[in-house]
Design an enzyme around this catalytic site. Structure first.
Site, mmCIF file in Angstrom:
data_model
loop_
_atom_site.group_PDB
_atom_site.id
_atom_site.type_symbol
_atom_site.label_atom_id
_atom_site.label_comp_id
_atom_site.label_asym_id
_atom_site.label_seq_id
_atom_site.Cartn_x
_atom_site.Cartn_y
_atom_site.Cartn_z
ATOM 1 N N ARG A 97 0.863 -1.181 0.000
ATOM 2 C CA ARG A 97 0.000 0.000 0.000
ATOM 3 C C ARG A 97 0.899 1.231 0.000
ATOM 4 N NH1 ARG A 97 -3.279 -1.772 5.304
ATOM 5 N NH2 ARG A 97 -4.406 -3.575 4.503
ATOM 6 N N ARG A 104 2.500 7.864 -6.442
ATOM 7 C CA ARG A 104 1.919 6.722 -7.145
ATOM 8 C C ARG A 104 2.996 6.001 -7.959
ATOM 9 N NH1 ARG A 104 -1.036 8.788 -10.436
ATOM 10 N NH2 ARG A 104 -2.562 7.995 -11.844
ATOM 11 N N ASN A 136 -3.050 -1.825 -6.841
ATOM 12 C CA ASN A 136 -2.915 -0.449 -7.321
ATOM 13 C C ASN A 136 -1.461 -0.060 -7.597
ATOM 14 O OD1 ASN A 136 -5.435 0.813 -7.622
ATOM 15 N ND2 ASN A 136 -5.703 0.857 -5.400
ATOM 16 N N ASP A 164 -15.646 2.207 -8.571
ATOM 17 C CA ASP A 164 -16.042 3.630 -8.576
ATOM 18 C C ASP A 164 -17.490 3.757 -9.074
ATOM 19 O OD1 ASP A 164 -12.920 5.142 -9.042
ATOM 20 O OD2 ASP A 164 -13.268 3.004 -9.304
ATOM 21 N N ARG A 167 -19.856 2.772 -6.364
ATOM 22 C CA ARG A 167 -19.905 3.867 -5.380
ATOM 23 C C ARG A 167 -20.789 4.992 -5.921
ATOM 24 N NH1 ARG A 167 -13.448 3.493 -4.105
ATOM 25 N NH2 ARG A 167 -13.581 2.277 -2.192
ATOM 26 N N HIS A 191 -8.677 4.588 -12.748
ATOM 27 C CA HIS A 191 -9.150 4.374 -11.376
ATOM 28 C C HIS A 191 -8.281 5.277 -10.498
ATOM 29 C CE1 HIS A 191 -10.418 2.529 -7.660
ATOM 30 N NE2 HIS A 191 -9.210 2.117 -7.389
ATOM 31 N N THR A 251 -9.533 -0.350 2.418
ATOM 32 C CA THR A 251 -10.872 -0.673 1.908
ATOM 33 C C THR A 251 -10.843 -2.121 1.448
ATOM 34 O OG1 THR A 251 -10.523 -0.178 -0.438
ATOM 35 C CG2 THR A 251 -11.041 1.695 0.991
HETATM 36 P P1 6V0 Z 1 -2.505 -6.069 2.352
HETATM 37 O O1 6V0 Z 1 -3.536 -6.374 3.388
HETATM 38 O O2 6V0 Z 1 -1.188 -5.554 2.763
HETATM 39 O O3 6V0 Z 1 -2.314 -7.403 1.485
HETATM 40 C C1 6V0 Z 1 -1.358 -7.567 0.508
HETATM 41 C C2 6V0 Z 1 -0.905 -9.013 0.578
HETATM 42 O O4 6V0 Z 1 -0.026 -9.298 -0.515
HETATM 43 C C3 6V0 Z 1 -0.136 -9.337 1.867
HETATM 44 O O5 6V0 Z 1 -0.758 -10.411 2.561
HETATM 45 C C4 6V0 Z 1 1.248 -9.709 1.358
HETATM 46 O O6 6V0 Z 1 1.884 -10.704 2.141
HETATM 47 C C5 6V0 Z 1 0.923 -10.224 -0.041
HETATM 48 N N1 6V0 Z 1 2.088 -10.286 -0.919
HETATM 49 C C6 6V0 Z 1 3.118 -9.397 -1.017
HETATM 50 N N2 6V0 Z 1 4.021 -9.836 -1.916
HETATM 51 C C7 6V0 Z 1 3.556 -11.004 -2.408
HETATM 52 C C8 6V0 Z 1 4.041 -11.932 -3.372
HETATM 53 N N3 6V0 Z 1 5.181 -11.724 -4.037
HETATM 54 N N4 6V0 Z 1 3.308 -13.022 -3.619
HETATM 55 C C9 6V0 Z 1 2.152 -13.250 -2.966
HETATM 56 N N5 6V0 Z 1 1.637 -12.411 -2.048
HETATM 57 C C10 6V0 Z 1 2.336 -11.298 -1.775
HETATM 58 O O7 6V0 Z 1 -3.094 -5.032 1.285
HETATM 59 P P2 6V0 Z 1 -4.616 -4.931 0.801
HETATM 60 O O8 6V0 Z 1 -5.170 -6.309 0.660
HETATM 61 O O9 6V0 Z 1 -5.338 -3.947 1.617
HETATM 62 O O10 6V0 Z 1 -4.419 -4.276 -0.644
HETATM 63 C C11 6V0 Z 1 -3.824 -5.008 -1.691
HETATM 64 C C12 6V0 Z 1 -3.714 -4.157 -2.950
HETATM 65 O O11 6V0 Z 1 -5.024 -3.882 -3.457
HETATM 66 C C13 6V0 Z 1 -3.037 -2.793 -2.741
HETATM 67 O O12 6V0 Z 1 -2.192 -2.538 -3.843
HETATM 68 C C14 6V0 Z 1 -4.210 -1.840 -2.715
HETATM 69 O O13 6V0 Z 1 -3.835 -0.544 -3.079
HETATM 70 C C15 6V0 Z 1 -5.112 -2.496 -3.744
HETATM 71 N N6 6V0 Z 1 -6.524 -2.103 -3.744
HETATM 72 C C16 6V0 Z 1 -7.125 -1.946 -4.935
HETATM 73 C C17 6V0 Z 1 -8.458 -1.582 -5.034
HETATM 74 C C18 6V0 Z 1 -9.070 -1.376 -6.375
HETATM 75 O O14 6V0 Z 1 -10.192 -0.870 -6.490
HETATM 76 N N7 6V0 Z 1 -8.405 -1.757 -7.447
HETATM 77 C C19 6V0 Z 1 -9.229 -1.405 -3.864
HETATM 78 C C20 6V0 Z 1 -8.637 -1.595 -2.657
HETATM 79 C C21 6V0 Z 1 -7.232 -1.916 -2.513
#
Ligand code: 6V0
Length: 336
Positions: A97, A104, A136, A164, A167, A191, A251
């Site tokens: 994140r 970005r 993202n 979006d 929403r 997005h 989120t």
């Molecule tokens: P989080 O809870 O930190 O989960 C990310 C997971 O990825 C963790 O469990 C990590 O261990 C795992 N991970 C990291 N590297 C690796 C790898 N090489 N192989 C496998 N797993 C790995 O983050 P969260 O789940 O909240 O968000 C994940 C991503 O989704 C982020 O980039 C957010 O910005 C994005 N989102 C995108 C949205 C959209 O509308 N497109 C909406 C919400 C979040």
């Protein structure tokens, strides 16, 4: 549900049928919300979760498995990418994140590095898969995933502005005192901050909202009427993620619902029209563009079956907003 149907086999002439397997890479807050939404839909026979944090992965998978009496989907944790073989759809929610103050572009660099360890082994084990990128910045990473994968363009998509759009529909419906499902509206483009509302296409029960606005229960004709409401709600949509992150840290539930809807449309070959991140060059008039961003697509078992040719149906300012969104993404892609 269609959970017992077989997926396409890999390799021409192969007689073997595989279960309908869906893989989720990244069992974080987003990955787990996607998994839970898919379990409740019973659209696949097997859900495989992948994460580098093995204990957290095991804990989530056990917890999901314990609901086994209430779902026809089997959940497993992958030891290695071999366990993801023959996945019909692979969802990528792995990623870091944004840190406070991080741009970005910097987030892009960190997540791009991560994709090098994810995309090649995924596609090697599932050469006929469809990739759905959620991490993202989603439009840039969908583009990257497509380049790394060697898959045809129509088999690599990003969740884009589908969230979006939900929403937007929800907030418009709240303002008008009606049900969100009765509001058809699409947020298109990046997005992110340069997304825009396809406002001439907003309908309520099939009637253009611009025309029926004053008839709705809670419509407020002061405050700019239709255009004022659309502008205010779009601002709220752009701010939505920041606001939720401020309140709960991340989120996940709404994106989980959006992903569940996308994956169901694919597995059931629904041919549903959804705004998702796709190659902009599919639009006549944008053939030279090499970015991915959200456009209305017909989504089915083979991925994007068609990108709707909306350019001629857009108002001039909407076309301008689309070009602007493309310019924002091209700028980032071009930076070294
Ligand atoms: P989080 O809870 O930190 O989960 C990310 C997971 O990825 C963790 O469990 C990590 O261990 C795992 N991970 C990291 N590297 C690796 C790898 N090489 N192989 C496998 N797993 C790995 O983050 P969260 O789940 O909240 O968000 C994940 C991503 O989704 C982020 O980039 C957010 O910005 C994005 N989102 C995108 C949205 C959209 O509308 N497109 C909406 C919400 C979040």
């Amino acid at each position: 549900g269609d959970a017992t149907a077989t997926s396409e086999t890999s390799g021409a002439g192969s007689e073997r049928a595989y279960p309908v397997r869906v893989t989720i890479v990244g069992a974080g807050d987003v990955g787990v919300a996607c998994a839970y939404n898919l379990l409740t839909r019973s659209v696949c026979s097997e859900l495989v979760l992948v994460d580098v944090l093995k204990d957290k992965l095991k804990g989530h998978v056990m917890d999901l498995q314990h609901g086994g009496a209430f779902s026809s989907t089997r959940v497993t944790a992958a030891d290695s990418y071999a366990d993801t073989a023959h996945s019909t759809v692979c969802i990528i929610t792995a990623g870091v994140r944004q840190r406070p103050g991080e741009s970005r572009l910097e987030l892009m660099a960190r997540n791009a590095e991560l994709f090098k360890h994810i995309i090649p082994p995924l596609v090697e084990n599932s050469p006929d898969t469809l990739l759905l990128v959620v991490s993202n910045p989603v439009d840039l990473l969908t583009n990257l995933a497509w380049r790394m994968s060697g898959l045809p363009r129509h088999r690599v998509i990003g969740s884009g502005t589908y969230l979006d759009s939900s929403r937007f529909q929800t907030l418009i419906a709240q303002a008008l005192g009606i049900d969100p499902i009765s509001v058809q509206a699409m947020v298109l483009g990046e997005h992110g901050d340069s997304s825009f509302v396809y406002r001439s296409g907003i309908t309520v029960g099939g009637v253009p909202l611009r025309k029926c606005f004053d008839m709705l229960p809670q419509a407020d004709s002061s405050n700019g009427g239709f255009d004022g409401l659309v502008d205010r709600v779009h601002k709220q949509v752009v701010q939505a993620a920041y606001e939720v992150i401020e309140l709960k840290g991340y989120t996940n539930w709404a994106i989980g619902s959006a992903v569940g809807s996308i994956v169901s449309a694919i597995l059931q070959d629904q041919r549903k029209v959804v705004p998702i991140s796709t190659a902009a060059c599919a639009l006549k008039g944008l053939e030279s563009s090499d970015v991915f961003l959200s456009l209305p697509c017909v989504l089915g078992r083979n991925g994007v079956l068609e990108t709707l040719q909306i350019l001629p149906y857009m108002d001039e300012d909407e076309r301008q907003q689309l070009r602007q969104s493309i310019a924002v993404l091209e700028e980032v892609v071009k930076k070294p």
